[in-house]
Write a protein that holds these residues in place. Structure first.
Motif, mmCIF file in Angstrom:
data_model
loop_
_atom_site.group_PDB
_atom_site.id
_atom_site.type_symbol
_atom_site.label_atom_id
_atom_site.label_comp_id
_atom_site.label_asym_id
_atom_site.label_seq_id
_atom_site.Cartn_x
_atom_site.Cartn_y
_atom_site.Cartn_z
ATOM 1 N N LEU A 16 0.800 -1.082 0.231
ATOM 2 C CA LEU A 16 0.084 0.085 0.353
ATOM 3 C C LEU A 16 0.907 1.418 -0.130
ATOM 4 O O LEU A 16 0.496 2.074 -0.453
ATOM 5 C CB LEU A 16 -0.780 -0.088 1.045
ATOM 6 C CG LEU A 16 -1.660 -0.853 1.140
ATOM 7 C CD1 LEU A 16 -3.354 -0.702 2.701
ATOM 8 C CD2 LEU A 16 -3.181 -0.378 -0.430
ATOM 9 N N ARG A 17 1.613 1.572 1.175
ATOM 10 C CA ARG A 17 3.163 2.733 0.721
ATOM 11 C C ARG A 17 3.163 2.639 -0.583
ATOM 12 O O ARG A 17 3.579 3.778 -0.228
ATOM 13 C CB ARG A 17 4.312 2.430 1.902
ATOM 14 C CG ARG A 17 3.295 2.578 2.281
ATOM 15 C CD ARG A 17 4.779 2.147 4.317
ATOM 16 N NE ARG A 17 5.306 1.982 4.090
ATOM 17 C CZ ARG A 17 5.424 0.480 5.202
ATOM 18 N NH1 ARG A 17 4.005 0.099 5.719
ATOM 19 N NH2 ARG A 17 6.054 -0.276 5.321
ATOM 20 N N ALA A 75 2.437 1.677 -3.581
ATOM 21 C CA ALA A 75 1.067 2.083 -4.700
ATOM 22 C C ALA A 75 0.720 3.650 -4.243
ATOM 23 O O ALA A 75 0.572 4.104 -5.078
ATOM 24 C CB ALA A 75 -0.100 1.916 -3.955
ATOM 25 N N GLN A 76 1.552 3.912 -3.140
ATOM 26 C CA GLN A 76 0.695 5.835 -2.470
ATOM 27 C C GLN A 76 1.920 6.563 -3.296
ATOM 28 O O GLN A 76 1.548 7.386 -3.070
ATOM 29 C CB GLN A 76 0.446 5.782 -1.345
ATOM 30 C CG GLN A 76 -1.021 5.028 -0.847
ATOM 31 C CD GLN A 76 -1.354 4.657 0.516
ATOM 32 O OE1 GLN A 76 -0.451 5.188 1.442
ATOM 33 N NE2 GLN A 76 -2.958 4.915 1.006
ATOM 34 N N GLY A 77 3.113 5.506 -2.808
ATOM 35 C CA GLY A 77 4.217 6.841 -3.479
ATOM 36 C C GLY A 77 4.937 7.087 -2.268
ATOM 37 O O GLY A 77 5.480 7.824 -2.504
ATOM 38 N N ARG A 78 5.175 6.775 -1.074
ATOM 39 C CA ARG A 78 5.544 6.778 0.394
ATOM 40 C C ARG A 78 6.369 5.823 0.170
ATOM 41 O O ARG A 78 6.067 4.312 -0.198
ATOM 42 C CB ARG A 78 4.489 6.373 0.895
ATOM 43 C CG ARG A 78 3.510 7.809 1.450
ATOM 44 C CD ARG A 78 2.708 7.776 2.561
ATOM 45 N NE ARG A 78 1.857 6.453 2.784
ATOM 46 C CZ ARG A 78 1.197 5.969 3.945
ATOM 47 N NH1 ARG A 78 1.853 6.841 5.302
ATOM 48 N NH2 ARG A 78 0.835 5.006 4.049
ATOM 49 N N THR A 79 7.384 6.118 0.882
ATOM 50 C CA THR A 79 8.615 4.317 1.015
ATOM 51 C C THR A 79 8.645 4.542 2.940
ATOM 52 O O THR A 79 9.286 3.384 3.464
ATOM 53 C CB THR A 79 10.370 5.431 0.488
ATOM 54 O OG1 THR A 79 10.074 6.642 1.770
ATOM 55 C CG2 THR A 79 10.337 5.817 -0.709
#
Length: 98
Positions: free
Chosen positions: A90-91, A93-97
């Motif tokens: 999910l992270r 896919a949301q562009g978070r690392t």
């Protein structure tokens, strides 16, 4: 050419740098070598060269960790945490690392 007196002369382009040679000329290799040597003095060119060199390198691999994981998988003792995997997906896919 004539121009508006408020703007100044129109046309008359003055070249401040020498004309670049077209690829395929006799001294293309020499031009490339001199361009590489001089472009390293420009900070932006240095950063681009550094980024290119880093991108060309293989990513670092912790071989001891890989060996431990392979052993655990082969022995059947490795268990995947589905919740952590789903959260990481999910992270991503949301562009978070983090």
């Amino acid at each position: 050419m004539s121009g508006d007196s408020k703007i100044g002369p129109v046309g008359g382009v003055i070249r401040t740098t020498p004309v670049r040679k077209i690829a395929g000329s006799a001294d293309t290799a020499n031009a490339a070598a001199s361009r590489t040597a001089t472009s390293d003095t420009v900070p932006g060119a240095r950063l681009i060269r550094l980024a290119s060199d880093l991108a060309a390198q293989a990513p670092p691999v912790d071989t001891a960790r890989v060996a431990a994981l392979r052993t655990a998988i082969a022995e059947g003792t490795y268990t995947a945490d589905a919740k952590n995997i789903a959260l990481a997906m999910l992270r991503f896919a949301q562009g978070r690392t983090a």
